[in-house]
Design a protein around this motif. Structure first.
Motif, short mmCIF file in Angstrom:
data_model
loop_
_atom_site.label_atom_id
_atom_site.label_comp_id
_atom_site.label_asym_id
_atom_site.label_seq_id
_atom_site.Cartn_x
_atom_site.Cartn_y
_atom_site.Cartn_z
N ALA A 273 0.48 -1.47 0.25
CA ALA A 273 0.15 0.34 0.09
C ALA A 273 1.35 0.95 0.16
O ALA A 273 0.79 2.39 -0.38
CB ALA A 273 -0.79 0.06 1.38
N ALA A 274 2.02 0.90 0.61
CA ALA A 274 2.57 2.38 0.59
C ALA A 274 3.36 3.32 -0.54
O ALA A 274 3.21 3.73 -1.48
CB ALA A 274 4.04 2.20 1.95
N LEU A 275 3.42 1.48 -1.43
CA LEU A 275 4.25 1.08 -2.52
C LEU A 275 3.62 2.27 -3.62
O LEU A 275 3.69 3.00 -4.82
CB LEU A 275 4.71 0.03 -3.12
CG LEU A 275 6.24 -0.20 -2.46
CD1 LEU A 275 6.24 -1.70 -2.72
CD2 LEU A 275 7.68 1.13 -3.01
N HIS A 276 1.91 1.77 -3.34
CA HIS A 276 1.23 2.56 -3.87
C HIS A 276 0.66 4.25 -3.79
O HIS A 276 0.34 5.32 -5.00
CB HIS A 276 -0.81 1.62 -3.78
CG HIS A 276 -1.10 2.65 -4.91
ND1 HIS A 276 -1.40 2.53 -5.87
CD2 HIS A 276 -2.51 3.52 -4.67
CE1 HIS A 276 -2.12 2.79 -7.10
NE2 HIS A 276 -3.08 3.30 -5.95
N TYR A 277 1.67 4.70 -3.15
CA TYR A 277 1.33 6.00 -2.88
C TYR A 277 2.43 6.52 -2.93
O TYR A 277 2.48 8.13 -2.46
CB TYR A 277 0.87 6.28 -0.67
CG TYR A 277 -1.26 5.96 -1.66
CD1 TYR A 277 -2.41 6.72 -1.55
CD2 TYR A 277 -1.22 4.61 -0.53
CE1 TYR A 277 -3.17 6.48 -1.77
CE2 TYR A 277 -2.84 4.81 -0.72
CZ TYR A 277 -3.31 5.10 -0.83
OH TYR A 277 -4.83 4.94 -1.23
N GLY A 278 3.77 6.06 -2.52
CA GLY A 278 5.08 6.54 -2.42
C GLY A 278 6.16 6.07 -3.44
O GLY A 278 5.79 4.69 -4.06
N PRO A 279 6.70 6.82 -3.62
CA PRO A 279 8.26 6.41 -4.97
C PRO A 279 9.31 4.95 -3.62
O PRO A 279 9.05 5.66 -2.44
CB PRO A 279 8.64 7.83 -5.42
CG PRO A 279 8.74 8.36 -4.12
CD PRO A 279 7.57 7.96 -3.02
N LEU A 280 9.25 4.62 -4.84
CA LEU A 280 10.09 3.84 -4.45
C LEU A 280 11.51 4.00 -3.43
O LEU A 280 11.52 3.23 -1.89
CB LEU A 280 11.00 2.40 -4.93
CG LEU A 280 11.29 1.01 -5.20
CD1 LEU A 280 10.62 0.31 -4.85
CD2 LEU A 280 12.09 -0.01 -5.81
N THR A 281 11.99 5.35 -3.58
CA THR A 281 13.73 5.82 -2.71
C THR A 281 12.09 6.41 -2.05
O THR A 281 13.61 7.04 -0.77
CB THR A 281 13.45 6.93 -3.80
OG1 THR A 281 13.00 7.59 -4.38
CG2 THR A 281 15.10 6.04 -4.66
N LEU A 282 11.45 6.43 -0.87
CA LEU A 282 10.84 7.39 -0.08
C LEU A 282 10.67 6.16 0.86
O LEU A 282 10.65 6.37 1.69
CB LEU A 282 10.01 7.76 -0.20
CG LEU A 282 8.99 8.50 0.73
CD1 LEU A 282 9.92 9.15 1.46
CD2 LEU A 282 7.46 8.84 0.04
N VAL A 283 9.88 4.44 0.44
CA VAL A 283 8.98 3.97 0.64
C VAL A 283 10.27 3.36 1.35
O VAL A 283 10.43 2.24 2.91
CB VAL A 283 8.10 2.95 0.43
CG1 VAL A 283 7.71 2.04 0.44
CG2 VAL A 283 6.64 3.74 0.08
N GLN A 284 10.87 2.57 0.79
CA GLN A 284 12.27 1.68 1.41
C GLN A 284 13.47 1.91 1.90
O GLN A 284 13.47 0.87 3.30
CB GLN A 284 12.82 0.68 -0.09
CG GLN A 284 12.70 0.62 -1.14
CD GLN A 284 12.17 -1.50 -0.77
OE1 GLN A 284 10.82 -1.06 -0.30
NE2 GLN A 284 13.06 -2.13 0.39
N PRO A 285 14.36 3.38 2.28
CA PRO A 285 14.73 3.42 3.47
C PRO A 285 13.89 3.21 4.28
O PRO A 285 15.14 3.25 5.64
CB PRO A 285 15.22 5.12 2.72
CG PRO A 285 15.26 5.04 1.73
CD PRO A 285 13.77 3.78 0.57
N LEU A 286 12.81 3.60 4.46
CA LEU A 286 12.06 3.27 5.70
C LEU A 286 11.95 2.10 6.63
O LEU A 286 11.72 1.76 7.73
CB LEU A 286 10.31 4.07 5.90
CG LEU A 286 10.44 5.62 5.59
CD1 LEU A 286 8.64 5.62 5.29
CD2 LEU A 286 10.99 6.18 6.28
N GLY A 287 12.29 0.72 5.69
CA GLY A 287 12.59 -0.17 6.16
C GLY A 287 13.62 -0.25 7.36
O GLY A 287 13.60 -1.25 7.96
N ALA A 288 14.50 0.31 7.04
CA ALA A 288 16.23 0.36 8.11
C ALA A 288 15.22 0.94 9.35
O ALA A 288 15.16 0.36 10.66
CB ALA A 288 17.07 0.84 8.19
#
Length: 306
Positions: free
Chosen positions: A62-77
């Motif tokens: 759902a996050a990837l649907h609303y935001g770009p990959l470079t925004l969503v992925q760093p939050l995985g840390a």
């Protein structure tokens, strides 16, 4: 920051919390000698971990649907930051100061990355040819990492962790393509049903593979493998996002420099957390119940000779 980006951040945070709980559960399984797949399937804790990973994945989608990959992925840390107090709770210890400093550095770096992340249309996604090429190249890379780790007693956990992070990052990129195709938002138009099904099968394969690889990595502990997963995952996704999806950073060259500096800060924090995981700072040494110096001196032995 627009409403879509804010929603993507909130969903990413919830996803990180789910992944953190799952990672702690997997680490406990590994510490108890989880065994092969057959034994894992018989453990209720494994299914709790799978369910939490699934919930985290759904929120990630759902996050990837609303935001770009470079925004969503760093939050995985943030998964690592959330896992610290959870792991310490189950280990019956306090989180050390070095661990808290590492968490602060990681959060600071992530804040910088989010600040310079540039917007990209949610419809930007890989083409079928790009997705298949990335899947094939990633499969070869994962095979190499697992094989190299299997021949190195010290590097097995980190090799599996690196492979897990890469697999999860590629699964995220494939997820973005599948969701964009289903929503008919691909720039080139929706894919045929069998093409979407093929990409969905690849996405599921890499997602499940990443889960099993992380379980194997946690045999060496929680902090170091989880830190490597959280570095490899956004790194793989960022390479795909910048190289193929047209994602970028604010401010041109200055934005790239700020992004690189923020990544360095986050990496320093993750490395601090990794080192702290091996030697908790707040765990006091255990004093022996009886010290040799406190024992009474032995009585002299009198030998009687005829």
């Amino acid at each position: 920051m627009n409403a879509s980006a804010l929603l993507a951040i909130l969903l990413s945070l919830a996803s990180a919390a789910g992944y953190a709980l799952a990672a702690v559960g997997q680490s406990r399984l590994a510490a108890q000698g989880g065994g092969g797949i057959g034994r894992l399937l018989a453990r209720p804790l494994w299914w709790w971990a799978v369910g939490l990973n699934a919930a985290g994945a759904l929120m990630h989608v759902a996050a990837l649907h609303y935001g770009p990959l470079t925004l969503v992925q760093p939050l995985g840390a943030l998964t690592l930051v959330a896992a610290l107090p959870l792991s310490a709770y189950y280990e019956r210890r306090r989180v050390g100061r070095r661990e808290w400093r590492g968490a602060a550095w990681t959060l600071l770096g992530l804040t910088g990355l989010i600040a310079v992340t540039g917007p990209a249309s949610p419809g930007d996604a890989l083409s079928l040819r790009e997705a298949l090429a990335i899947a094939a190249a990633t499969a070869l890379l994962l095979a190499f990492l697992v094989r190299a780790g299997a021949h190195s007693a010290r590097g097995t956990g980190l090799g599996h962790a690196t492979a897990s992070g890469i697999a999860s990052g590629v699964a995220s990129a494939l997820t973005q393509t599948v969701t964009a195709s289903l929503a008919r938002e691909l720039p080139g138009g929706p894919l045929a049903w069998w093409q979407t099904a093929l990409l969905a099968a690849l996405m599921a394969t890499f997602a499940v593979g990443g889960l099993l690889l992380s379980q194997a990595a946690f045999r060496g502990g929680l902090a170091a493998p989880l830190a490597v997963v959280n570095l490899a995952n956004p790194a793989a996704a960022a390479v795909i996002g910048v190289a193929l999806l047209g994602e970028t950073f604010h401010g041109g060259p200055l934005g790239w420099l700020a992004g690189a500096a923020s990544a360095g800060v986050a990496a320093r924090g993750v490395l601090m957390l990794t080192g702290a995981g091996h030697a908790p700072a707040d765990v006091a040494p255990v004093e022996p119940a009886v010290r040799i110096a406190d024992l009474p001196a032995p009585e002299p032995v009198v030998r009687i000779t005829a």
